[in-house]
Scaffold this active site. Structure first.
Site, PDB file in Angstrom:
ATOM      1  N   HIS A   1      -8.699  -8.292   7.430  1.00 15.66           N
ATOM      2  CA  HIS A   1      -8.452  -6.711   7.329  1.00 15.66           C
ATOM      3  C   HIS A   1      -7.822  -7.090   9.525  1.00 15.66           C
ATOM      4  O   HIS A   1      -7.492  -6.871  10.007  1.00 15.66           O
ATOM      5  CB  HIS A   1      -8.429  -6.055   6.986  1.00 15.66           C
ATOM      6  CG  HIS A   1      -7.769  -4.925   7.297  1.00 15.66           C
ATOM      7  ND1 HIS A   1      -7.755  -3.973   8.653  1.00 15.66           N
ATOM      8  CD2 HIS A   1      -6.897  -4.286   6.264  1.00 15.66           C
ATOM      9  CE1 HIS A   1      -7.184  -2.960   7.725  1.00 15.66           C
ATOM     10  NE2 HIS A   1      -6.270  -2.587   7.117  1.00 15.66           N
TER      11      HIS A   1
ATOM     12  N   LYS B   1       0.823  -0.853   0.093  1.00 16.22           N
ATOM     13  CA  LYS B   1       0.453  -0.269  -0.047  1.00 16.22           C
ATOM     14  C   LYS B   1       1.036   0.988  -0.422  1.00 16.22           C
ATOM     15  O   LYS B   1       0.791   2.447  -0.539  1.00 16.22           O
ATOM     16  CB  LYS B   1      -0.934  -0.032   1.457  1.00 16.22           C
ATOM     17  CG  LYS B   1      -1.647   0.819   1.540  1.00 16.22           C
ATOM     18  CD  LYS B   1      -2.327   1.673   2.527  1.00 16.22           C
ATOM     19  CE  LYS B   1      -3.529   2.524   2.288  1.00 16.22           C
ATOM     20  NZ  LYS B   1      -5.158   2.364   4.326  1.00 16.22           N
TER      21      LYS B   1
ATOM     22  N   ARG C   1      -5.328  -8.066  11.554  1.00 18.74           N
ATOM     23  CA  ARG C   1      -4.012  -7.323  11.799  1.00 18.74           C
ATOM     24  C   ARG C   1      -4.135  -6.205  13.168  1.00 18.74           C
ATOM     25  O   ARG C   1      -3.810  -6.095  13.707  1.00 18.74           O
ATOM     26  CB  ARG C   1      -4.310  -5.671  10.296  1.00 18.74           C
ATOM     27  CG  ARG C   1      -2.873  -6.333   9.553  1.00 18.74           C
ATOM     28  CD  ARG C   1      -3.502  -5.798   7.622  1.00 18.74           C
ATOM     29  NE  ARG C   1      -2.678  -4.343   7.818  1.00 18.74           N
ATOM     30  CZ  ARG C   1      -1.756  -4.276   8.260  1.00 18.74           C
ATOM     31  NH1 ARG C   1      -0.334  -5.027   7.783  1.00 18.74           N
ATOM     32  NH2 ARG C   1      -1.281  -2.931   7.838  1.00 18.74           N
TER      33      ARG C   1
END
Length: 438
Positions: free
Chosen positions: A367, A305, A370
């Site tokens: 996600h 990213k 994380r």
């Protein structure tokens, strides 16, 4: 010259219409002297001075003077710009009006014909946005993976070229980029709109290094810098990814271990829990990114990213998962291949679908691992800056990127092994002792 307003007049059917302002032109043809002395009425933003046959000179309040020819095509009134006075004198304006009239008599729209002629000239001159973009991409792609380079070109072909591709690159403005970006956004692809905007910016930077046949720069400035795409597009709603609480992790880990779906999906979830990388970084992983002897996973910049390389130290547990994945591999270089096309990675929704089938719909996402890892590692006493580095949250400039991606690597190795051991203890239901920082 007078201006009349007709308010609320009625047609025969009794309906009334909105106020209409009609400007009446003098019927006398213009002269060179009249053109030179023509001034805008102080009470109006522009004033028109008629010549003959629909030709008129428009004078704006700032002093500019421009020729236009008014005509009808397809039942609609239109006008075509013939240039600015005095660069285009009266005699030439009349000749251009006559030429446009001949095009109209032949059955074509003069405005469209002029546009097509200009585009043909630009293509022949080799300075359209599309031609410069393709030149840029030819040199740029060598420093990037084939997959990423193909993706960037495909996005330009689908989203940028149809809007600004045929425009001379010098003529492209921030407004044109806004038009392009909003068209992409309208189909619900805001992230793609931002990426295409960034690619266009790189094209303009490249064009600034190219000269035309006259020895002049193709562009002298980058219009993509005039406006941030985040300003041009609708504000993004902040996304809070669903994730379980720390106390729910033991049950989740046991359910992953007992997952009855595809083995590749189960192993993908295990590796995600151990490495807490982003979903896209996981499913796009390739075997050539792993150095098993060094016990490292090096993710290239183009897949990150933040667009800088990232190192994931591999725990003993992660190496065991990789060994199990290796037994399932086909001929593809991907760790997690698509079910139908083995040259493409696993679907982005595979892990999310598995979590839903395990009863975590709306409660956990890929996600989410994380966020859980960040919370627990902080609770265990690990340093915030080391956790953030391993999460690849820090933005890094080009000068420091090569150094920062390996910063605190020994400490990160130790943390990742302790994280994997901690997950084993959670799964087994053992009592957890906080990590004591040195």
């Amino acid at each position: 010259m007078t201006l009349h307003a007709f308010w609320g007049q009625s047609w025969g059917n009794g309906r009334r219409f909105a106020p209409v302002y009609l400007e009446f032109f003098p019927q006398m043809a213009l002269t060179d002297t009249a053109c030179k002395n023509a001034k805008c009425d102080p009470a109006k933003p522009r004033t028109r001075f008629a010549d003959a046959g629909g030709l008129y000179l428009e004078v704006v309040s700032t002093g500019g003077k421009h020729w236009y020819w008014k005509y009808r095509f397809g039942g609609k009134e239109k006008r075509i710009a013939l240039g600015a006075y005095p660069g285009v004198p009266l005699a030439k304006a009349r000749r251009d009006r006559d030429a446009a009239r001949d095009v109209l008599k032949a059955g074509s729209d003069p405005v469209q014909a002029k546009k097509e002629a200009k585009e043909a000239h630009v293509r022949a001159a080799g300075n359209t946005f599309e031609l410069l973009a393709r030149q840029w991409h030819t040199g740029w792609k060598d420093a990037h993976s084939e997959r990423h380079a193909d993706y960037v070109l495909r996005r330009l072909e689908l989203d940028a070229f149809p809007v600004i591709g045929n425009m001379p690159i010098r003529d492209v403005t921030a407004h044109d980029l806004v038009r392009m970006a909003r068209k992409i956004e309208a189909r619900g692809a805001r992230d793609i709109a931002q990426r295409v905007w960034q690619s266009c910016g790189q094209v303009f930077e490249y064009a600034a290094t190219v000269v035309d046949e006259a020895g002049e720069q193709m562009v002298s400035r980058n219009p993509s810098k005039d406006l941030r795409p985040s300003v041009a597009l609708k504000p993004r709603k902040k996304t809070h990814y669903a994730r379980v609480e720390s106390k729910e992790m033991p049950e989740l880990l046991r359910k992953i271990e007992a997952y009855a779906g595809g083995p590749a999906t189960r192993l993908a979830m295990k590796l995600m829990a151990l490495t807490f990388v982003r979903t896209g970084e996981l499913i796009g992983a390739r075997w050539d990114e792993f150095d098993l002897e060094a016990e490292e996973w090096r993710i290239p910049a183009e897949r990150m990213k933040m667009k800088t390389p990232h190192i994931v130290p591999l725990s003993k547990q992660a190496l065991e998962v990789l060994a199990a994945i290796h037994e399932l591999r086909g001929l593809s270089g991907l760790l997690f291949q698509g079910e139908r096309d083995h040259e493409k990675p696993m679907s982005n929704g595979t892990i999310l679908g598995a979590l839903k089938r395990m009863g975590y719909a709306g409660r956990m996402t890929g996600h989410g691992f994380r966020g859980v890892a960040s919370t627990i590692l902080h609770e265990l006493g690990h340093r915030h800056d080391i956790i953030e580095l391993q999460l690849a949250h820090q933005e890094r400039d080009e000068v420091s990127a090569a150094y920062n991606f390996a910063t605190y690597l020994p400490q990160r190795r130790k943390m990742m092994q302790q994280w994997a051991d901690h997950l084993d203890q959670l799964r087994a239901g053992a009592k957890i002792l906080p990590f004591k920082a040195a």
